[in-house]
Scaffold this active site. Sequence first.
Site, short mmCIF file in Angstrom:
data_model
loop_
_atom_site.label_atom_id
_atom_site.label_comp_id
_atom_site.label_asym_id
_atom_site.label_seq_id
_atom_site.Cartn_x
_atom_site.Cartn_y
_atom_site.Cartn_z
N ASP A 13 -5.29 -73.28 -32.52
CA ASP A 13 -5.35 -74.74 -31.98
C ASP A 13 -5.18 -74.90 -30.67
OD1 ASP A 13 -5.93 -75.36 -34.79
OD2 ASP A 13 -3.78 -75.50 -35.20
N LYS A 16 -9.64 -74.11 -28.07
CA LYS A 16 -10.76 -73.11 -27.87
C LYS A 16 -12.15 -73.84 -27.94
CE LYS A 16 -9.22 -70.83 -31.39
NZ LYS A 16 -7.79 -71.29 -31.43
N ALA A 39 -10.73 -72.07 -39.50
CA ALA A 39 -10.63 -72.62 -38.13
C ALA A 39 -11.17 -74.14 -37.92
CB ALA A 39 -11.78 -71.85 -37.26
N GLY A 40 -10.76 -74.87 -36.90
CA GLY A 40 -11.09 -76.47 -36.82
C GLY A 40 -10.89 -76.32 -35.37
N HIS A 41 -12.43 -76.45 -34.79
CA HIS A 41 -12.32 -76.39 -33.22
C HIS A 41 -13.03 -77.91 -32.88
CE1 HIS A 41 -12.96 -71.80 -32.94
NE2 HIS A 41 -11.65 -72.34 -33.39
N THR A 42 -12.24 -78.77 -31.94
CA THR A 42 -12.58 -80.15 -31.88
C THR A 42 -13.40 -80.22 -30.47
OG1 THR A 42 -10.52 -80.54 -33.06
CG2 THR A 42 -11.49 -82.47 -32.07
N GLN A 224 -8.64 -68.82 -34.42
CA GLN A 224 -7.17 -68.64 -34.58
C GLN A 224 -6.29 -68.43 -33.42
OE1 GLN A 224 -9.37 -67.08 -37.61
NE2 GLN A 224 -9.04 -69.17 -37.95
N THR A 239 -3.40 -64.59 -40.25
CA THR A 239 -4.60 -64.77 -40.75
C THR A 239 -5.12 -63.28 -41.28
OG1 THR A 239 -6.57 -65.75 -41.01
CG2 THR A 239 -5.98 -64.82 -38.92
N SER A 411 -6.03 -78.12 -18.44
CA SER A 411 -7.00 -79.51 -19.31
C SER A 411 -5.81 -80.63 -19.41
CB SER A 411 -7.09 -78.88 -20.64
OG SER A 411 -7.76 -80.15 -21.22
P1 GDP Z 1 -9.01 -75.02 -31.48
O1 GDP Z 1 -8.88 -74.68 -32.57
O2 GDP Z 1 -8.38 -73.87 -30.45
O3 GDP Z 1 -10.54 -75.34 -30.73
O4 GDP Z 1 -8.13 -76.36 -31.14
P2 GDP Z 1 -8.01 -77.49 -31.93
O5 GDP Z 1 -9.28 -78.48 -31.91
O6 GDP Z 1 -7.72 -77.37 -33.48
O7 GDP Z 1 -6.92 -78.41 -31.52
C1 GDP Z 1 -6.78 -78.86 -30.13
C2 GDP Z 1 -6.70 -80.29 -30.09
O8 GDP Z 1 -6.16 -81.00 -28.89
C3 GDP Z 1 -7.94 -81.07 -30.61
O9 GDP Z 1 -7.61 -82.39 -31.22
C4 GDP Z 1 -8.49 -81.62 -28.93
O10 GDP Z 1 -9.17 -82.70 -29.17
C5 GDP Z 1 -7.34 -81.74 -28.25
N1 GDP Z 1 -7.11 -81.36 -27.00
C6 GDP Z 1 -7.88 -80.28 -26.43
N2 GDP Z 1 -7.29 -80.40 -25.18
C7 GDP Z 1 -6.70 -81.27 -24.85
C8 GDP Z 1 -5.94 -81.75 -23.83
O11 GDP Z 1 -5.96 -81.22 -22.53
N3 GDP Z 1 -4.89 -82.69 -23.91
C9 GDP Z 1 -4.90 -83.50 -24.99
N4 GDP Z 1 -4.15 -84.39 -24.89
N5 GDP Z 1 -5.78 -82.88 -26.18
C10 GDP Z 1 -6.45 -82.03 -26.02
P1 IMO Z 2 -8.06 -72.47 -35.24
O1 IMO Z 2 -9.31 -71.45 -35.04
C1 IMO Z 2 -4.02 -72.80 -36.56
C2 IMO Z 2 -2.94 -70.42 -40.10
C3 IMO Z 2 -2.62 -70.99 -41.26
C4 IMO Z 2 -1.76 -70.16 -41.82
C5 IMO Z 2 -2.32 -68.59 -41.52
C6 IMO Z 2 -3.27 -68.00 -42.61
O2 IMO Z 2 -8.54 -73.86 -35.38
O3 IMO Z 2 -7.15 -72.36 -34.09
P2 IMO Z 2 -5.54 -68.57 -43.45
O4 IMO Z 2 -6.32 -69.69 -44.20
O5 IMO Z 2 -6.07 -67.89 -42.39
O6 IMO Z 2 -5.38 -67.22 -44.63
O7 IMO Z 2 -4.02 -68.92 -42.96
O8 IMO Z 2 -3.06 -68.96 -40.37
N1 IMO Z 2 -4.23 -70.74 -39.34
C7 IMO Z 2 -4.35 -71.23 -38.27
N2 IMO Z 2 -3.67 -72.09 -37.56
N3 IMO Z 2 -5.49 -72.83 -36.15
C8 IMO Z 2 -6.38 -72.04 -36.76
O9 IMO Z 2 -7.68 -71.90 -36.58
C9 IMO Z 2 -5.93 -71.28 -38.11
N4 IMO Z 2 -6.61 -70.48 -38.90
C10 IMO Z 2 -5.50 -70.17 -39.93
O10 IMO Z 2 -2.20 -72.49 -41.18
O11 IMO Z 2 -0.46 -70.25 -41.32
MG MG Z 3 -8.20 -75.63 -34.49
#
Ligand code: GDP
Ligand code: IMO
Ligand code: MG
Length: 424
Positions: A13, A16, A39-42, A224, A239, A411
């Site tokens: 998170d 990415k 994964a959850g990429h926003t 991750q 993971t 960022s």
């Molecule tokens: P990823 O899994 O690495 O793609 O990251 P996530 O999407 O799970 O989590 C990043 C969160 O931070 C998302 O809600 C983005 O919209 C937010 N985000 C990304 N860059 C920034 C930043 O520079 N500032 C703030 N406040 N939020 C950000």
């Molecule tokens: P992105 O790509 C943050 C964490 C879970 C748990 C451990 C194992 O969005 O960064 P799993 O479901 O893979 O067996 O869970 O890994 N985890 C993450 N934490 N961001 C992620 O993906 C994750 N994917 C898995 O919370 O602790």
């Molecule tokens: Mg994420």
Amino acid sequence: MKADVLLGLQWGDEGKGKVVDVLTPGYDIIARFQGGPNAGHTLEFNHIKQVLHTIPSGVFRKNKINVIGNGVVIDPIVFRKEIESLAAKGFDISGQLMISRKAHLILPTHRLLDMASEQARGETRIGSTLKGIGPTYRDKIGREGLRVGDILTDFEEKYTTRTESHKQLLREYYHFDFEEAFEACEREWFEGITLLKTFTLADTEHFLNEMLAEGRSVLAEGAQGTLLDIDFGSYPFVTSSSTICAGACIGLGIAPSKIGRVLGIFKAYCTRVGSGPFPTELRDETGEALRKAGNEFGSTTGRPRRCGWLDLVALKYAIMLNGVTEMIMMKADVLDQFEILRVCVGYEINGEVTEAFPFELDDRVKPVYVELPGWNTSLTGIRNAADFPEELRRYIRFIEEETGVPVTIASVGPNRDQTIRITA
Ligand code: GDP
Ligand code: IMO
Ligand code: MG
């Protein structure tokens, strides 16, 4: 041409998805190499907010090819929902997406096994995303998995054999009540398979290597983070895939000699979702303030993320494992309100201070901090590194000096245009 790799240096998170979307105009192909719908990429732009789970983050840019590599595990149910959610926003990505025939499939029973296993672990649960990741990779390594390419051939028999053995495990070992959940899930799963068949399914390792040979550029997108890596993360709270740079070679079929830049992403602080050790975690109002300012709730599960100060011991370990050539610092704006910032520069273990990342991160590990002045001003409106406050420059300089790696982007907000390039 060599492929660049972008990956997370912490516990996931890091942001990415956002950065891949920003960098995509500079590449021809974006390729996911491991992980799955855990994964959850926003991505946020033009008033659109999209969370991607399986699909690479380059899909919102025109004329780019997005590849789901062999190292990824795909749940047809989640995949279909993602495609539908994109279609609802007016994006048809069918012509832009290529899926490896060697990627493994998450079966309905894999998800149930993930749930049953977590339930059985009780207090020691991993805190998995319950997406079936562990059981799917277990079957892959155990040579019993089902691959995307299988759905084009004798797949029904293989599917039934696998599913029956999973059901037996659920029933007899876990005593897990699954029948009702399974039936609904299986129907949806087959609908997902029908959709999956309409996409380009290929041996993407050939495609990617041909593209590189022709001089086309590739960005590999990690999921991750390094500290969740199956080998080097805080095992067993990790993971089930190789999240580090070497995973890009395995998960795409690209030789190590074909890897170019390694872009490592980190947050200006730390977060972790799920169980497991986290030395700089703040279980107090400061941690709460970080969670609130950073809106730190899981993109996939909605769970509150644990928050803490930046950990340079862990960051340096991640840089070493990945051969990071440049860094990207995310969410600097989340620290806007802090007078004093703390950064962990060592671990005290049994009275001795070390900068080495230990075999096991347990409760004996106490972070040793240095304090740096905060900038105490809003960064979110800044669009040029020349306008960074002196304290932010100092914070970045400190990280660069400690790690020996340049920070090339900072960022200051979730939007595309809040991504500031830093020139030396
Ligand atoms: P990823 O899994 O690495 O793609 O990251 P996530 O999407 O799970 O989590 C990043 C969160 O931070 C998302 O809600 C983005 O919209 C937010 N985000 C990304 N860059 C920034 C930043 O520079 N500032 C703030 N406040 N939020 C950000
Ligand atoms: P992105 O790509 C943050 C964490 C879970 C748990 C451990 C194992 O969005 O960064 P799993 O479901 O893979 O067996 O869970 O890994 N985890 C993450 N934490 N961001 C992620 O993906 C994750 N994917 C898995 O919370 O602790
Ligand atoms: Mg994420």
